[in-house]
Design a protein around this motif. Structure first.
Motif, mmCIF file in Angstrom:
data_model
loop_
_atom_site.group_PDB
_atom_site.id
_atom_site.type_symbol
_atom_site.label_atom_id
_atom_site.label_comp_id
_atom_site.label_asym_id
_atom_site.label_seq_id
_atom_site.Cartn_x
_atom_site.Cartn_y
_atom_site.Cartn_z
ATOM 1 N N LYS A 107 -1.041 9.677 4.218
ATOM 2 C CA LYS A 107 -2.179 9.377 5.099
ATOM 3 C C LYS A 107 -3.261 10.438 4.965
ATOM 4 C CE LYS A 107 -0.679 8.505 9.316
ATOM 5 N NZ LYS A 107 -0.710 8.400 10.787
ATOM 6 N N LEU A 108 -2.811 11.691 4.855
ATOM 7 C CA LEU A 108 -3.759 12.807 4.769
ATOM 8 C C LEU A 108 -4.590 12.723 3.503
ATOM 9 C CD1 LEU A 108 -4.223 15.421 6.408
ATOM 10 C CD2 LEU A 108 -2.811 16.576 4.796
ATOM 11 N N THR A 109 -3.944 12.323 2.385
ATOM 12 C CA THR A 109 -4.640 12.403 1.105
ATOM 13 C C THR A 109 -5.217 11.083 0.647
ATOM 14 O OG1 THR A 109 -2.539 12.048 0.010
ATOM 15 C CG2 THR A 109 -3.264 14.319 0.255
ATOM 16 N N SER A 110 -5.082 10.018 1.432
ATOM 17 C CA SER A 110 -5.745 8.772 1.018
ATOM 18 C C SER A 110 -7.054 8.670 1.751
ATOM 19 C CB SER A 110 -4.924 7.552 1.365
ATOM 20 O OG SER A 110 -3.594 7.799 1.164
ATOM 21 N N GLY A 111 -7.999 8.060 1.115
ATOM 22 C CA GLY A 111 -9.292 7.924 1.765
ATOM 23 C C GLY A 111 -10.139 6.967 0.958
ATOM 24 N N PRO A 112 -11.439 6.942 1.220
ATOM 25 C CA PRO A 112 -12.293 5.976 0.505
ATOM 26 C C PRO A 112 -12.276 6.172 -0.997
ATOM 27 C CG PRO A 112 -13.573 7.489 1.888
ATOM 28 C CD PRO A 112 -12.155 7.686 2.248
ATOM 29 N N GLU A 113 -12.342 7.438 -1.463
ATOM 30 C CA GLU A 113 -12.384 7.599 -2.919
ATOM 31 C C GLU A 113 -11.115 8.202 -3.472
ATOM 32 O OE1 GLU A 113 -17.010 8.117 -4.075
ATOM 33 O OE2 GLU A 113 -15.596 9.768 -4.349
ATOM 34 N N LYS A 114 -10.180 8.481 -2.601
ATOM 35 C CA LYS A 114 -8.992 9.155 -3.087
ATOM 36 C C LYS A 114 -7.840 8.183 -3.032
ATOM 37 C CE LYS A 114 -9.372 12.080 0.493
ATOM 38 N NZ LYS A 114 -9.150 13.321 1.246
ATOM 39 N N GLU A 115 -6.858 8.399 -3.877
ATOM 40 C CA GLU A 115 -5.669 7.576 -3.773
ATOM 41 C C GLU A 115 -4.454 8.484 -3.910
ATOM 42 O OE1 GLU A 115 -4.798 5.062 -6.902
ATOM 43 O OE2 GLU A 115 -5.031 6.594 -8.420
ATOM 44 N N SER A 116 -3.334 7.938 -3.450
ATOM 45 C CA SER A 116 -2.133 8.753 -3.370
ATOM 46 C C SER A 116 -0.942 7.900 -3.769
ATOM 47 C CB SER A 116 -2.041 9.220 -1.922
ATOM 48 O OG SER A 116 -1.039 10.075 -1.731
ATOM 49 N N LYS A 117 -0.129 8.417 -4.694
ATOM 50 C CA LYS A 117 1.026 7.628 -5.149
ATOM 51 C C LYS A 117 2.308 8.418 -4.909
ATOM 52 C CE LYS A 117 -1.069 4.280 -7.598
ATOM 53 N NZ LYS A 117 -0.724 2.899 -7.471
ATOM 54 N N TYR A 118 3.440 7.704 -4.910
ATOM 55 C CA TYR A 118 4.725 8.366 -4.721
ATOM 56 C C TYR A 118 5.524 8.385 -6.007
ATOM 57 C CZ TYR A 118 4.249 7.622 0.344
ATOM 58 O OH TYR A 118 3.845 7.618 1.633
ATOM 59 N N SER B 73 -4.710 22.383 0.807
ATOM 60 C CA SER B 73 -5.732 21.499 1.364
ATOM 61 C C SER B 73 -6.766 21.129 0.316
ATOM 62 C CB SER B 73 -6.411 22.186 2.545
ATOM 63 O OG SER B 73 -6.832 23.466 2.137
ATOM 64 N N VAL B 74 -6.383 21.154 -0.950
ATOM 65 C CA VAL B 74 -7.346 20.830 -1.993
ATOM 66 C C VAL B 74 -7.696 19.349 -1.921
ATOM 67 C CG1 VAL B 74 -5.606 20.287 -3.722
ATOM 68 C CG2 VAL B 74 -7.789 21.192 -4.430
ATOM 69 N N ASP B 75 -8.926 19.031 -2.220
ATOM 70 C CA ASP B 75 -9.413 17.664 -2.057
ATOM 71 C C ASP B 75 -9.615 17.047 -3.429
ATOM 72 O OD1 ASP B 75 -12.182 16.315 -0.134
ATOM 73 O OD2 ASP B 75 -10.194 15.538 -0.626
ATOM 74 N N VAL B 76 -8.716 16.172 -3.837
ATOM 75 C CA VAL B 76 -8.829 15.592 -5.175
ATOM 76 C C VAL B 76 -8.711 14.089 -5.098
ATOM 77 C CG1 VAL B 76 -7.988 17.554 -6.462
ATOM 78 C CG2 VAL B 76 -6.384 15.974 -5.480
ATOM 79 N N LYS B 77 -9.044 13.424 -6.240
ATOM 80 C CA LYS B 77 -9.047 11.960 -6.233
ATOM 81 C C LYS B 77 -7.655 11.404 -6.382
ATOM 82 C CE LYS B 77 -13.680 10.976 -7.688
ATOM 83 N NZ LYS B 77 -14.005 12.114 -8.582
ATOM 84 N N LYS B 78 -6.855 11.981 -7.292
ATOM 85 C CA LYS B 78 -5.556 11.367 -7.555
ATOM 86 C C LYS B 78 -4.467 12.321 -7.096
ATOM 87 C CE LYS B 78 -6.783 8.680 -11.575
ATOM 88 N NZ LYS B 78 -7.370 9.476 -12.655
ATOM 89 N N ASN B 79 -3.796 11.939 -6.014
ATOM 90 C CA ASN B 79 -2.690 12.746 -5.518
ATOM 91 C C ASN B 79 -1.396 12.062 -5.864
ATOM 92 O OD1 ASN B 79 -3.679 14.970 -3.717
ATOM 93 N ND2 ASN B 79 -4.889 13.247 -3.022
ATOM 94 N N VAL B 80 -0.404 12.836 -6.287
ATOM 95 C CA VAL B 80 0.907 12.246 -6.491
ATOM 96 C C VAL B 80 1.881 13.043 -5.628
ATOM 97 C CG1 VAL B 80 2.719 11.801 -8.143
ATOM 98 C CG2 VAL B 80 0.358 11.545 -8.806
ATOM 99 N N ILE B 81 2.628 12.325 -4.777
ATOM 100 C CA ILE B 81 3.576 12.981 -3.888
ATOM 101 C C ILE B 81 4.964 12.808 -4.490
ATOM 102 C CG2 ILE B 81 4.479 13.041 -1.560
ATOM 103 C CD1 ILE B 81 1.897 11.759 -0.667
ATOM 104 N N VAL B 82 5.585 13.914 -4.890
ATOM 105 C CA VAL B 82 6.934 13.850 -5.456
ATOM 106 C C VAL B 82 7.898 14.212 -4.332
ATOM 107 C CG1 VAL B 82 8.448 14.757 -7.226
ATOM 108 C CG2 VAL B 82 6.027 14.591 -7.664
#
Lengths: 203, 289
Positions: free
Chosen positions: B99-110, B65-74
Protein backbone atom coordinates in the motif's frame (compact mmCIF):
# COMPACT_ATOMS: atom_id res chain seq x y z
CA UNK A 1 -22.26 -2.33 22.93
CA UNK A 2 -22.64 0.69 20.62
CA UNK A 3 -22.63 2.96 23.63
CA UNK A 4 -19.25 1.54 24.65
CA UNK A 5 -17.96 1.93 21.12
CA UNK A 6 -18.83 5.63 21.10
CA UNK A 7 -17.17 6.10 24.46
CA UNK A 8 -14.07 4.22 23.38
CA UNK A 9 -13.76 6.27 20.18
CA UNK A 10 -14.05 9.51 22.12
CA UNK A 11 -11.46 8.41 24.67
CA UNK A 12 -9.09 7.22 21.93
CA UNK A 13 -9.44 10.53 20.08
CA UNK A 14 -8.71 12.40 23.29
CA UNK A 15 -5.84 10.13 24.26
CA UNK A 16 -4.25 9.98 20.81
CA UNK A 17 -2.62 13.42 20.76
CA UNK A 18 -1.31 13.04 24.28
CA UNK A 19 -0.26 9.45 23.61
CA UNK A 20 1.58 10.45 20.45
CA UNK A 21 3.41 13.22 22.28
CA UNK A 22 4.46 10.86 25.04
CA UNK A 23 5.58 8.28 22.48
CA UNK A 24 7.60 10.87 20.56
CA UNK A 25 9.60 11.91 23.61
CA UNK A 26 10.18 8.32 24.63
CA UNK A 27 11.29 7.18 21.19
CA UNK A 28 13.54 10.07 20.15
CA UNK A 29 16.82 8.28 20.92
CA UNK A 30 15.71 5.24 18.93
CA UNK A 31 14.18 7.27 16.07
CA UNK A 32 17.50 8.98 15.49
CA UNK A 33 18.90 5.64 14.36
CA UNK A 34 15.87 4.90 12.17
CA UNK A 35 14.56 6.57 9.09
CA UNK A 36 11.89 8.96 10.37
CA UNK A 37 10.36 9.68 6.96
CA UNK A 38 9.78 5.97 6.50
CA UNK A 39 8.22 5.55 9.94
CA UNK A 40 5.94 8.56 9.34
CA UNK A 41 4.79 7.28 5.97
CA UNK A 42 4.25 3.84 7.51
CA UNK A 43 2.10 5.23 10.31
CA UNK A 44 -0.20 6.81 7.74
CA UNK A 45 -0.71 3.56 5.86
CA UNK A 46 -0.76 1.06 8.72
CA UNK A 47 -1.28 2.89 12.02
CA UNK A 48 -1.85 -0.22 14.10
CA UNK A 49 1.12 -2.15 12.82
CA UNK A 50 4.61 -1.49 14.09
CA UNK A 51 6.99 -0.43 11.34
CA UNK A 52 9.56 -3.06 10.38
CA UNK A 53 13.12 -2.52 11.50
CA UNK A 54 15.64 -1.37 8.93
CA UNK A 55 19.34 -2.20 8.78
CA UNK A 56 20.44 1.22 10.06
CA UNK A 57 18.87 0.54 13.44
CA UNK A 58 20.42 -2.91 13.58
CA UNK A 59 24.07 -2.10 13.21
CA UNK A 60 26.60 0.00 15.04
CA UNK A 61 27.12 3.39 13.41
CA UNK A 62 30.51 3.78 11.80
CA UNK A 63 32.95 6.36 13.18
CA UNK A 64 33.32 9.57 11.15
CA UNK A 65 36.41 10.38 9.09
CA UNK A 66 39.15 11.51 11.46
CA UNK A 67 41.03 14.74 10.80
CA UNK A 68 44.47 13.13 10.67
CA UNK A 69 45.44 9.78 9.20
CA UNK A 70 45.09 7.08 11.87
CA UNK A 71 47.96 4.72 12.58
CA UNK A 72 46.08 1.48 12.13
CA UNK A 73 43.60 0.10 9.63
CA UNK A 74 40.44 -1.55 10.99
CA UNK A 75 39.59 -4.65 9.00
CA UNK A 76 36.32 -6.60 8.74
CA UNK A 77 36.61 -9.77 6.72
CA UNK A 78 33.25 -11.58 6.39
CA UNK A 79 32.21 -14.82 4.75
CA UNK A 80 28.63 -16.13 4.48
CA UNK A 81 29.24 -18.68 7.18
CA UNK A 82 31.35 -16.65 9.56
CA UNK A 83 33.07 -13.35 10.28
CA UNK A 84 36.69 -14.28 9.83
CA UNK A 85 38.10 -10.97 11.08
CA UNK A 86 35.91 -8.47 12.94
CA UNK A 87 37.11 -4.97 13.84
CA UNK A 88 40.75 -5.97 14.03
CA UNK A 89 43.38 -3.22 13.90
CA UNK A 90 46.15 -4.07 11.49
CA UNK A 91 48.93 -2.31 9.63
CA UNK A 92 48.14 -3.31 6.07
CA UNK A 93 46.05 -5.66 3.95
CA UNK A 94 46.76 -6.73 0.39
CA UNK A 95 43.61 -7.64 -1.54
CA UNK A 96 43.46 -9.43 -4.90
CA UNK A 97 41.51 -6.88 -6.92
CA UNK A 98 40.64 -7.48 -10.57
CA UNK A 99 43.45 -5.09 -11.53
CA UNK A 100 46.00 -6.98 -9.45
CA UNK A 101 47.18 -7.03 -5.85
CA UNK A 102 46.13 -3.83 -4.14
CA UNK A 103 47.76 -2.76 -0.88
CA UNK A 104 45.56 -0.91 1.60
CA UNK A 105 47.23 1.21 4.29
CA UNK A 106 45.60 3.48 6.87
CA UNK A 107 44.49 6.67 5.16
CA UNK A 108 43.91 4.94 1.81
CA UNK A 109 41.52 6.80 -0.47
CA UNK A 110 37.94 5.49 -0.38
CA UNK A 111 37.67 2.69 -2.91
CA UNK A 112 35.28 0.01 -4.12
CA UNK A 113 37.15 -2.94 -5.59
CA UNK A 114 35.81 -6.15 -7.06
CA UNK A 115 37.96 -9.13 -6.14
CA UNK A 116 39.19 -11.97 -8.32
CA UNK A 117 40.40 -15.36 -7.04
CA UNK A 118 43.70 -14.76 -5.27
CA UNK A 119 45.54 -14.33 -2.02
CA UNK A 120 44.45 -11.89 0.66
CA UNK A 121 47.18 -11.14 3.18
CA UNK A 122 46.74 -9.35 6.48
CA UNK A 123 49.87 -7.74 7.94
CA UNK A 124 49.95 -7.06 11.67
CA UNK A 125 53.40 -6.10 12.96
CA UNK A 126 55.50 -9.04 11.88
CA UNK A 127 52.62 -11.53 11.44
CA UNK A 128 51.23 -12.17 8.02
CA UNK A 129 48.05 -14.23 7.65
CA UNK A 130 47.26 -15.35 4.12
CA UNK A 131 43.87 -16.50 2.85
CA UNK A 132 42.93 -17.71 -0.59
CA UNK A 133 39.77 -15.83 -1.54
CA UNK A 134 37.37 -17.01 -4.24
CA UNK A 135 35.83 -13.64 -5.13
CA UNK A 136 33.87 -10.82 -3.60
CA UNK A 137 34.12 -7.13 -2.93
CA UNK A 138 36.41 -4.92 -0.90
CA UNK A 139 35.34 -1.49 0.35
CA UNK A 140 37.81 0.95 1.81
CA UNK A 141 36.12 3.81 3.62
CA UNK A 142 37.50 7.25 4.27
CA UNK A 143 37.66 6.57 8.01
CA UNK A 144 40.33 3.85 7.52
CA UNK A 145 37.94 0.95 7.81
CA UNK A 146 38.27 -1.82 5.24
CA UNK A 147 35.36 -4.21 4.65
CA UNK A 148 36.11 -7.34 2.68
CA UNK A 149 33.15 -9.53 1.75
CA UNK A 150 34.08 -12.84 0.13
CA UNK A 151 32.08 -15.85 -0.92
CA UNK A 152 34.68 -18.39 0.22
CA UNK A 153 38.11 -18.17 1.78
CA UNK A 154 40.59 -20.69 3.13
CA UNK A 155 43.94 -20.17 4.85
CA UNK A 156 46.64 -20.87 2.30
CA UNK A 157 48.28 -23.59 4.38
CA UNK A 158 45.13 -25.70 4.17
CA UNK A 159 45.24 -26.04 0.38
CA UNK A 160 46.30 -29.43 -0.99
CA UNK A 161 48.78 -28.96 -3.88
CA UNK A 162 48.06 -32.36 -5.44
CA UNK A 163 44.35 -31.57 -5.76
CA UNK A 164 45.18 -28.16 -7.24
CA UNK A 165 47.29 -29.71 -9.99
CA UNK A 166 44.65 -32.31 -10.73
CA UNK A 167 41.92 -29.66 -10.88
CA UNK A 168 44.00 -27.49 -13.18
CA UNK A 169 44.60 -30.42 -15.53
CA UNK A 170 40.88 -31.37 -15.49
CA UNK A 171 39.65 -27.90 -16.29
CA UNK A 172 42.24 -27.29 -19.00
CA UNK A 173 41.05 -30.49 -20.65
CA UNK A 174 37.42 -29.41 -20.31
CA UNK A 175 38.25 -26.03 -21.80
CA UNK A 176 39.79 -27.76 -24.79
CA UNK A 177 36.76 -29.98 -25.32
CA UNK A 178 34.05 -27.44 -24.50
CA UNK A 179 31.49 -26.82 -27.22
CA UNK A 180 28.85 -24.39 -25.95
CA UNK A 181 29.58 -20.91 -24.62
CA UNK A 182 28.32 -21.90 -21.17
CA UNK A 183 30.68 -24.87 -20.97
CA UNK A 184 33.56 -22.71 -22.20
CA UNK A 185 32.79 -20.06 -19.56
CA UNK A 186 32.57 -22.63 -16.77
CA UNK A 187 35.81 -24.31 -17.83
CA UNK A 188 37.54 -20.94 -18.11
CA UNK A 189 36.46 -20.03 -14.58
CA UNK A 190 37.80 -23.36 -13.34
CA UNK A 191 41.14 -22.77 -15.07
CA UNK A 192 41.39 -19.24 -13.65
CA UNK A 193 40.67 -20.30 -10.10
CA UNK A 194 43.05 -23.23 -10.20
CA UNK A 195 45.89 -21.22 -11.71
CA UNK A 196 45.36 -18.62 -9.01
CA UNK A 197 45.46 -21.40 -6.41
CA UNK A 198 48.69 -22.62 -7.97
CA UNK A 199 50.18 -19.14 -7.83
CA UNK A 200 49.07 -18.82 -4.21
CA UNK A 201 50.83 -22.02 -3.26
CA UNK A 202 54.07 -21.15 -5.02
CA UNK A 203 54.12 -17.37 -4.44
CA UNK B 1 -24.53 -33.72 30.39
CA UNK B 2 -25.15 -37.41 29.76
CA UNK B 3 -28.79 -38.59 29.86
CA UNK B 4 -30.13 -40.23 33.07
CA UNK B 5 -29.41 -43.91 33.47
CA UNK B 6 -26.51 -43.86 31.01
CA UNK B 7 -23.84 -43.92 33.68
CA UNK B 8 -21.11 -46.11 32.27
CA UNK B 9 -21.40 -44.50 28.82
CA UNK B 10 -20.50 -41.01 30.11
CA UNK B 11 -17.30 -42.24 31.79
CA UNK B 12 -16.39 -43.95 28.52
CA UNK B 13 -16.77 -40.71 26.59
CA UNK B 14 -14.61 -38.81 29.05
CA UNK B 15 -12.02 -41.57 29.02
CA UNK B 16 -11.77 -41.42 25.22
CA UNK B 17 -11.30 -37.68 25.32
CA UNK B 18 -8.58 -38.03 27.92
CA UNK B 19 -6.73 -40.55 25.77
CA UNK B 20 -6.78 -38.30 22.69
CA UNK B 21 -5.72 -35.20 24.66
CA UNK B 22 -2.83 -37.16 26.18
CA UNK B 23 -1.69 -38.20 22.70
CA UNK B 24 -1.86 -34.61 21.50
CA UNK B 25 0.22 -33.55 24.47
CA UNK B 26 2.87 -36.15 23.64
CA UNK B 27 2.98 -35.05 20.00
CA UNK B 28 3.31 -31.35 20.80
CA UNK B 29 6.02 -32.03 23.37
CA UNK B 30 7.96 -34.02 20.76
CA UNK B 31 7.56 -31.26 18.17
CA UNK B 32 8.87 -28.75 20.70
CA UNK B 33 11.97 -30.89 21.35
CA UNK B 34 12.60 -31.29 17.62
CA UNK B 35 12.27 -27.55 17.03
CA UNK B 36 14.59 -26.81 19.97
CA UNK B 37 17.32 -29.09 18.66
CA UNK B 38 17.04 -27.74 15.10
CA UNK B 39 17.09 -24.20 16.47
CA UNK B 40 20.42 -24.72 18.20
CA UNK B 41 22.04 -25.69 14.91
CA UNK B 42 20.53 -22.89 12.81
CA UNK B 43 21.13 -20.25 15.46
CA UNK B 44 24.92 -20.54 15.32
CA UNK B 45 24.86 -20.28 11.53
CA UNK B 46 22.57 -17.27 11.66
CA UNK B 47 24.76 -15.44 14.14
CA UNK B 48 27.79 -16.13 11.98
CA UNK B 49 26.08 -14.73 8.93
CA UNK B 50 25.06 -11.48 10.60
CA UNK B 51 28.25 -9.73 9.55
CA UNK B 52 27.53 -10.36 5.90
CA UNK B 53 25.19 -7.49 5.09
CA UNK B 54 26.82 -4.86 7.31
CA UNK B 55 29.57 -3.76 4.89
CA UNK B 56 26.93 -2.99 2.26
CA UNK B 57 24.91 -0.82 4.60
CA UNK B 58 28.11 0.88 5.75
CA UNK B 59 28.94 1.69 2.13
CA UNK B 60 25.57 2.51 0.67
CA UNK B 61 23.55 3.55 3.71
CA UNK B 62 19.90 2.65 3.89
CA UNK B 63 16.99 4.31 2.15
CA UNK B 64 13.73 2.64 3.15
CA UNK B 65 11.69 5.68 2.15
CA UNK B 66 13.10 5.89 -1.36
CA UNK B 67 10.51 6.79 -3.96
CA UNK B 68 10.78 4.67 -7.09
CA UNK B 69 8.53 3.45 -9.88
CA UNK B 70 9.05 -0.29 -9.67
CA UNK B 71 9.07 -1.83 -6.22
CA UNK B 72 9.46 -5.53 -5.66
CA UNK B 73 8.62 -6.90 -2.22
CA UNK B 74 10.44 -10.16 -1.47
CA UNK B 75 8.65 -11.81 1.45
CA UNK B 76 10.40 -14.70 3.18
CA UNK B 77 7.93 -17.06 4.89
CA UNK B 78 7.96 -20.67 5.99
CA UNK B 79 6.66 -23.77 4.24
CA UNK B 80 5.37 -25.61 7.30
CA UNK B 81 2.72 -24.38 9.68
CA UNK B 82 2.17 -24.63 13.42
CA UNK B 83 4.69 -21.87 13.97
CA UNK B 84 2.65 -19.20 15.68
CA UNK B 85 1.99 -15.84 14.05
CA UNK B 86 5.23 -15.07 12.23
CA UNK B 87 3.93 -15.73 8.74
CA UNK B 88 0.85 -13.58 9.31
CA UNK B 89 3.08 -10.78 10.60
CA UNK B 90 5.28 -10.97 7.49
CA UNK B 91 2.24 -10.95 5.24
CA UNK B 92 0.70 -7.99 7.07
CA UNK B 93 3.94 -6.05 6.77
CA UNK B 94 4.20 -6.92 3.07
CA UNK B 95 0.64 -5.80 2.43
CA UNK B 96 1.26 -2.49 4.21
CA UNK B 97 4.45 -1.99 2.18
CA UNK B 98 2.48 -2.69 -0.97
CA UNK B 99 0.00 0.00 0.00
CA UNK B 100 2.84 2.35 0.89
CA UNK B 101 4.68 1.89 -2.38
CA UNK B 102 1.79 1.77 -4.84
CA UNK B 103 0.47 4.94 -6.26
CA UNK B 104 -0.48 6.68 -9.50
CA UNK B 105 2.87 6.18 -11.19
CA UNK B 106 4.40 3.54 -9.03
CA UNK B 107 3.74 -0.15 -8.95
CA UNK B 108 4.63 -2.86 -6.52
CA UNK B 109 4.99 -6.60 -7.06
CA UNK B 110 5.52 -9.58 -4.78
CA UNK B 111 8.09 -12.34 -4.89
CA UNK B 112 7.14 -14.90 -2.26
CA UNK B 113 9.47 -17.48 -0.75
CA UNK B 114 7.57 -20.14 1.18
CA UNK B 115 4.17 -21.78 0.96
CA UNK B 116 2.50 -20.04 3.89
CA UNK B 117 3.03 -16.59 2.45
CA UNK B 118 1.81 -17.68 -0.96
CA UNK B 119 -1.42 -19.11 0.45
CA UNK B 120 -2.23 -15.89 2.27
CA UNK B 121 -1.28 -13.45 -0.48
CA UNK B 122 -2.87 -15.38 -3.34
CA UNK B 123 -6.27 -14.73 -1.80
CA UNK B 124 -6.34 -11.00 -2.48
CA UNK B 125 -3.26 -9.96 -4.43
CA UNK B 126 -2.90 -12.72 -6.99
CA UNK B 127 -2.29 -10.28 -9.84
CA UNK B 128 0.61 -8.60 -8.04
CA UNK B 129 2.54 -11.82 -7.41
CA UNK B 130 5.47 -12.02 -9.78
CA UNK B 131 6.91 -15.38 -8.71
CA UNK B 132 6.79 -17.83 -5.83
CA UNK B 133 9.43 -20.22 -4.56
CA UNK B 134 8.78 -23.11 -2.19
CA UNK B 135 10.77 -25.92 -0.55
CA UNK B 136 13.53 -23.59 0.52
CA UNK B 137 14.40 -25.68 3.54
CA UNK B 138 14.39 -29.13 2.00
CA UNK B 139 18.18 -29.10 2.36
CA UNK B 140 19.86 -26.96 5.02
CA UNK B 141 20.13 -23.41 3.73
CA UNK B 142 23.51 -22.67 2.21
CA UNK B 143 24.91 -19.72 0.33
CA UNK B 144 25.18 -21.43 -3.04
CA UNK B 145 21.49 -22.32 -3.11
CA UNK B 146 20.53 -18.78 -2.15
CA UNK B 147 22.90 -17.28 -4.72
CA UNK B 148 21.26 -19.35 -7.46
CA UNK B 149 17.83 -18.31 -6.22
CA UNK B 150 18.83 -14.64 -6.11
CA UNK B 151 20.10 -14.91 -9.66
CA UNK B 152 16.80 -16.47 -10.72
CA UNK B 153 14.78 -13.69 -9.10
CA UNK B 154 16.91 -10.92 -10.58
CA UNK B 155 16.61 -12.46 -14.03
CA UNK B 156 12.84 -12.64 -13.97
CA UNK B 157 11.95 -9.43 -12.23
CA UNK B 158 12.41 -5.80 -13.21
CA UNK B 159 13.04 -3.61 -10.25
CA UNK B 160 14.11 -0.17 -9.12
CA UNK B 161 14.07 -1.11 -5.45
CA UNK B 162 13.92 -4.52 -3.81
CA UNK B 163 12.50 -4.74 -0.33
CA UNK B 164 13.27 -7.97 1.51
CA UNK B 165 10.85 -8.66 4.38
CA UNK B 166 11.61 -11.30 7.00
CA UNK B 167 11.42 -11.94 10.74
CA UNK B 168 14.69 -11.20 12.46
CA UNK B 169 15.59 -13.51 15.29
CA UNK B 170 16.36 -11.54 18.45
CA UNK B 171 15.75 -14.31 20.98
CA UNK B 172 13.75 -17.51 21.35
CA UNK B 173 10.65 -15.52 22.22
CA UNK B 174 11.22 -12.34 20.22
CA UNK B 175 11.11 -12.01 16.44
CA UNK B 176 10.82 -8.59 14.87
CA UNK B 177 9.75 -7.98 11.27
CA UNK B 178 12.62 -6.41 9.40
CA UNK B 179 12.88 -4.84 5.98
CA UNK B 180 16.06 -4.33 3.98
CA UNK B 181 16.03 -2.09 0.89
CA UNK B 182 18.29 -2.79 -2.06
CA UNK B 183 18.40 -0.27 -4.87
CA UNK B 184 19.10 -1.03 -8.47
CA UNK B 185 22.39 0.44 -9.72
CA UNK B 186 20.72 3.23 -11.67
CA UNK B 187 18.63 4.35 -8.72
CA UNK B 188 21.65 4.12 -6.39
CA UNK B 189 23.63 6.44 -8.65
CA UNK B 190 20.73 8.86 -8.89
CA UNK B 191 20.23 8.92 -5.13
CA UNK B 192 23.92 9.45 -4.42
CA UNK B 193 24.05 12.33 -6.89
CA UNK B 194 20.97 13.87 -5.32
CA UNK B 195 22.84 13.68 -2.02
CA UNK B 196 20.29 11.59 -0.20
CA UNK B 197 20.92 9.15 2.58
CA UNK B 198 22.96 6.90 0.33
CA UNK B 199 26.15 8.55 1.35
CA UNK B 200 28.78 9.81 -0.92
CA UNK B 201 29.07 7.08 -3.51
CA UNK B 202 30.97 9.38 -5.82
CA UNK B 203 33.71 9.84 -3.22
CA UNK B 204 34.67 6.22 -3.74
CA UNK B 205 37.15 5.42 -6.44
CA UNK B 206 36.29 2.45 -8.52
CA UNK B 207 39.20 0.08 -8.81
CA UNK B 208 39.17 -1.91 -11.96
CA UNK B 209 38.96 -1.66 -15.66
CA UNK B 210 35.20 -1.99 -15.77
CA UNK B 211 32.89 0.95 -15.82
CA UNK B 212 31.21 2.25 -12.71
CA UNK B 213 27.82 0.97 -13.79
CA UNK B 214 29.09 -2.59 -14.25
CA UNK B 215 30.67 -2.58 -10.81
CA UNK B 216 27.49 -1.16 -9.29
CA UNK B 217 25.47 -3.87 -11.04
CA UNK B 218 27.67 -6.61 -9.59
CA UNK B 219 27.52 -4.88 -6.23
CA UNK B 220 23.72 -4.78 -6.22
CA UNK B 221 23.47 -8.45 -7.17
CA UNK B 222 26.00 -9.48 -4.53
CA UNK B 223 24.22 -7.39 -1.92
CA UNK B 224 20.90 -9.00 -2.78
CA UNK B 225 22.26 -12.52 -2.42
CA UNK B 226 23.97 -11.70 0.90
CA UNK B 227 20.86 -10.02 2.32
CA UNK B 228 18.66 -12.89 1.11
CA UNK B 229 20.98 -15.45 2.73
CA UNK B 230 20.94 -13.69 6.06
CA UNK B 231 17.19 -13.11 5.82
CA UNK B 232 16.44 -16.75 5.02
CA UNK B 233 18.54 -17.94 7.97
CA UNK B 234 16.97 -15.40 10.37
CA UNK B 235 13.50 -16.39 9.22
CA UNK B 236 14.28 -20.08 9.66
CA UNK B 237 15.48 -19.36 13.22
CA UNK B 238 12.38 -17.30 13.97
CA UNK B 239 10.18 -20.08 12.57
CA UNK B 240 11.78 -22.68 14.83
CA UNK B 241 11.61 -20.40 17.86
CA UNK B 242 7.96 -19.59 17.19
CA UNK B 243 7.18 -23.27 16.71
CA UNK B 244 8.89 -24.06 20.02
CA UNK B 245 6.78 -21.56 21.94
CA UNK B 246 3.58 -22.50 20.08
CA UNK B 247 4.08 -26.20 20.82
CA UNK B 248 5.03 -25.39 24.41
CA UNK B 249 1.80 -23.49 25.03
CA UNK B 250 -0.07 -26.28 23.21
CA UNK B 251 1.26 -28.96 25.51
CA UNK B 252 0.57 -26.79 28.52
CA UNK B 253 -3.02 -26.29 27.35
CA UNK B 254 -3.37 -30.01 26.77
CA UNK B 255 -2.09 -30.61 30.30
CA UNK B 256 -4.68 -28.22 31.73
CA UNK B 257 -7.42 -29.84 29.69
CA UNK B 258 -6.31 -33.25 30.92
CA UNK B 259 -6.51 -32.10 34.55
CA UNK B 260 -10.02 -30.80 34.06
CA UNK B 261 -11.13 -33.96 32.28
CA UNK B 262 -9.64 -36.09 35.07
CA UNK B 263 -11.69 -34.19 37.63
CA UNK B 264 -14.86 -34.59 35.53
CA UNK B 265 -14.12 -38.28 35.08
CA UNK B 266 -13.64 -38.88 38.79
CA UNK B 267 -16.75 -36.91 39.64
CA UNK B 268 -18.85 -38.86 37.13
CA UNK B 269 -17.43 -42.17 38.35
CA UNK B 270 -18.05 -41.35 42.01
CA UNK B 271 -21.57 -40.10 41.26
CA UNK B 272 -22.46 -43.34 39.50
CA UNK B 273 -21.05 -45.43 42.40
CA UNK B 274 -22.98 -43.33 44.91
CA UNK B 275 -26.20 -43.73 42.93
CA UNK B 276 -25.78 -47.52 42.75
CA UNK B 277 -25.03 -47.75 46.47
CA UNK B 278 -28.03 -45.57 47.30
CA UNK B 279 -30.29 -47.78 45.20
CA UNK B 280 -28.99 -50.96 46.83
CA UNK B 281 -29.28 -49.56 50.36
CA UNK B 282 -32.73 -48.07 49.86
CA UNK B 283 -33.82 -51.32 48.24
CA UNK B 284 -32.40 -53.31 51.19
CA UNK B 285 -34.00 -50.99 53.77
CA UNK B 286 -37.32 -51.22 51.90
CA UNK B 287 -37.14 -55.05 52.14
CA UNK B 288 -36.32 -54.95 55.87
CA UNK B 289 -38.74 -52.30 56.94
Amino acid sequence: MLRHAARRLASRAAAAPTARRALATAEVPAEAAEDSTFVEAWKKVAPNLEAPKTPISLMQPRPPTPASIPTKLTVNFVLPYKSEIANKEVDMVIVPATTGQMGVLPGHVATIAELKPGVLSVHEGNDVTKYFVSSGFAFVHANSIADIVAVEAVPVDQIDPALVQKGLADFTAKLGSASTDLEKAEAQIGVDVHSALNAALTG
Amino acid sequence: MAPLGARSVSTQIVRNRMKSVKNIQKITKAMKMVAASKLRAVQTRTENSRGLWQPFTALLGDAPSVDVKKNVIVAITSDKGLCGGINSTSVKVSRALHKLTSGPEKESKYVILGEKGKVQLVRDSRSSIEMTVSELQKNPINYTQIAVLADDILKNVEYDALRVVFNKFHSVISFKPTMVTILSPEVAEKESEAGGKIGDLDAYEIEGGETKSEILQNLAEFQFSCVLYNGALENACSELGARMSAMDSSSRNAGDMLDRLTLTYNRTRQASITTELTEIISGASALEG
